[in-house]
Design a protein around this motif. Structure first.
Motif: not given
Ligand SMILES: O=P(O)(O)OC[C@H]1O[C@](O)(CO)[C@@H](O)[C@@H]1O
Length: 528
Positions: A125-130, A140-147, A239-244, A247-251
């Motif tokens: 629940s972190a490694l894929g989004p990171e 300069s992303p739409q939103l900056n992400i922090h973890f 194996t959840s990187e391509l689930s919500a 996808l939510v943080p990426a979008a």
């Protein structure tokens, strides 16, 4: 092998995928034709098992679950229309939510738009989004992400410190399939407290990505959080990187998630082909099996020659090691399977541990990840006719050659550039390779029984801490460690008692340890 034979071997084993501009070279793994022939029946079985898995079989027998991450990128292969609708609806909801956040249709109570994302989760629940943020987020992303991906107080403070003046425009995403992982719960509680300390209501800043019916889902509903996205029971954390989850943080960052899914889908199609030489995931699994003798005897060193792929090895560490690191095989035999994964990036590591790879203990094989495109703009010359990118490319080739000359095997994965599509394809490639390899060595890749032992032990340490605090409150005199252990009803746990009181004392938690730190028998503990 002489140069001509090696060149022929390279051509014989080079896999190419035109659509993705993808190449896989396993020619520098020193297997022979006999080995390939011997592996054929195992691969036939692996392909058949994989087909069953994709069709919706219970591929995780221990947990009685289907394993459906392949359906996420091609809903037409989902085993029934309800699952298909669930996936499509979730994807649509993600797109809508991201658009509404970007446009300010969904906004924080005290500002016109959200500016930052704070993602709270751990493991899958972190490694894929990171990994994806590092690989694909623009400067300069739409939103900056922090973890926040740990329960380390200093780490939490550091992240919250960066967001100090931006909490009112920060969107917190709590990601947990189970909805009960303690590290994630702690991060969430601390972030909620930070909102309260800043006199901000947290619910309009929080969203959840979690399994249906979880404690987290119930909390999000009862507290009226901004949104909740599902984590399907049939998608495992790693194996959840391509689930919500991914996808939510990426979008929200503005990454093209449709392209990520398209790249994964294309790779899935390629890795579905039940023919070793036409299937890049099967070729990877073959190379892994050969390297480690089907027993993980050699470590997998992942060396992407591209800074943005830095976190790929960390991402793969969980995918490979949590999937393959198993004590028992499917027949209940004790097998101690697994492949250790580590890595960072080239050519940086050339000046760190590549010395040992070249000359030291030969207990590894390398996977080079090569990216053909250097940069968007034209490159300046660092020497006449030579660019920095030429150096990077040359260093990769040179290291591969130097390792091979000293009997160190390697695989080379080549992609044209780092894009949502190629990153989706890489994720899909390794997901499939892990699944196939698991069948080759007859293990369940989709459970993680070993992780539970550590979680249970941690819970009993916290229980013991409560007993100690109570025993100290009830005692009116200093106690030795052994006396304290007995008073806390844990006479066998003196070492754990010592470590707990040492930690409490270091944090001014009402416990004082007196005496010579090297004479544990003589230490005295008092409650303040
Ligand atoms: O998403 P959750 O349920 O918080 O779990 C996080 C991680 O913890 C694990 O269950 C292991 O402890 C992983 O498999 C998972 O990715």
């Amino acid at each position: 092998m002489d140069a001509a034979t090696l060149w022929q071997r390279y051509q014989d084993w080079l896999y190419t995928h035109d659509g993705l501009g993808f190449y896989l070279d396993i020619s520098r793994m020193r297997f022979d034709d006999r080995f390939v022939a011997e592996m054929k029946p195992k691969f036939d079985k692996a392909f058949a098992e994989m087909a069953k898995l994709e069709a919706g079989a219970i591929a995780n027998p221990d947990e009685g679950r289907m394993v459906g991450h392949y359906w996420l990128r091609n809903t037409d292969i989902a085993p029934n229309s309800q699952l298909k609708a669930e996936i499509n609806d979730t994807l649509e909801a993600i797109h809508r939510f991201a658009q509404d956040i970007h446009s300010g249709t969904i906004k924080p109570p005290n500002a016109p738009k959200f500016t930052d994302i704070l993602s709270i989760g751990i493991g899958g629940s972190a490694l894929g989004p990171e990994f994806v943020a590092e690989a694909l987020a623009s400067s300069s992303p739409q939103l900056n992400i922090h973890f926040i991906d740990n329960t380390d107080p200093t780490g939490i403070d550091r992240t919250l410190g960066k967001l100090k003046d931006k909490l009112h425009t920060t969107l917190a995403i709590v990601i947990s399939k189970s909805g009960g992982t303690p590290e994630t719960r702690n991060g969430m509680v601390e972030v909620q407290a930070a909102y309260q300390a800043a006199n901000l209501p947290y619910s309009p800043h929080f969203i959840a990505i979690t399994g249906h019916g979880s404690k987290l889902e119930k909390m999000a509903e009862s507290e009226n959080w901004l949104a909740t996205f599902p984590m399907h029971d049939w998608v495992g954390g790693r194996t959840s990187e391509l689930s919500a989850v991914g996808l939510v943080p990426a979008a929200l960052q503005g990454i093209d998630i449709d392209q990520m899914l398209a790249g994964a889908k294309e790779m899935d199609e390629a890795t579905r082909i039940p023919e070793l030489k036409q299937n890049p995931a099967a070729l990877l699994a073959l190379a892994w099996y050969f390297a480690g003798n089907g027993k993980g005897e050699k470590d997998m060193v992942i060396l992407p020659y591209k800074d943005s792929l830095l976190l790929f090895s960390r991402y793969l560490q969980q995918l490979v090691m949590e999937s393959l690191g198993k004590e028992k095989d499917l027949d209940g035999n004790t097998v101690y399977q697994g492949i250790a994964v580590y890595g960072n990036k080239g050519s940086t590591d050339q000046h760190a541990y590549v010395q040992q790879l070249r000359e030291g203990v030969p207990n590894f094989f390398v996977t080079f990840i090569e990216v053909l495109k250097d940069r968007d703009q034209e490159s300046p010359e660092v020497e006449p006719g030579v660019t920095s990118g030429d150096y990077l490319s040359g260093l990769l080739q040179g290291t591969r050659q130097a390792l091979y000359d000293n009997n160190r095997d390697s695989i080379t994965v080549t992609i044209p550039e780092v894009t949502p599509r190629t990153v989706g394809a890489l994720i899909a490639l390794y997901e499939r390779a892990v699944g196939l390899y698991a069948t080759l060595v007859n293990i369940n890749a989709y459970h993680q029984p070993g992780v539970e032992a550590g979680k249970k032990a941690a819970a009993s340490i916290l229980q013991l801490q409560n007993q100690i605090v109570q025993a100290l409150a009830e005692s009116n005199q200093p106690l030795s460690l052994a006396e304290l252990a007995a008073a806390a009803n844990a006479p066998e746990e003196t070492e754990a008692v010592y470590k707990i009181v040492r930690h409490l004392a270091a944090n001014n938690r009402g416990v004082v340890l007196q005496g010579d730190a090297s004479q544990l028998q003589q230490l005295k503990v008092t409650g303040e």
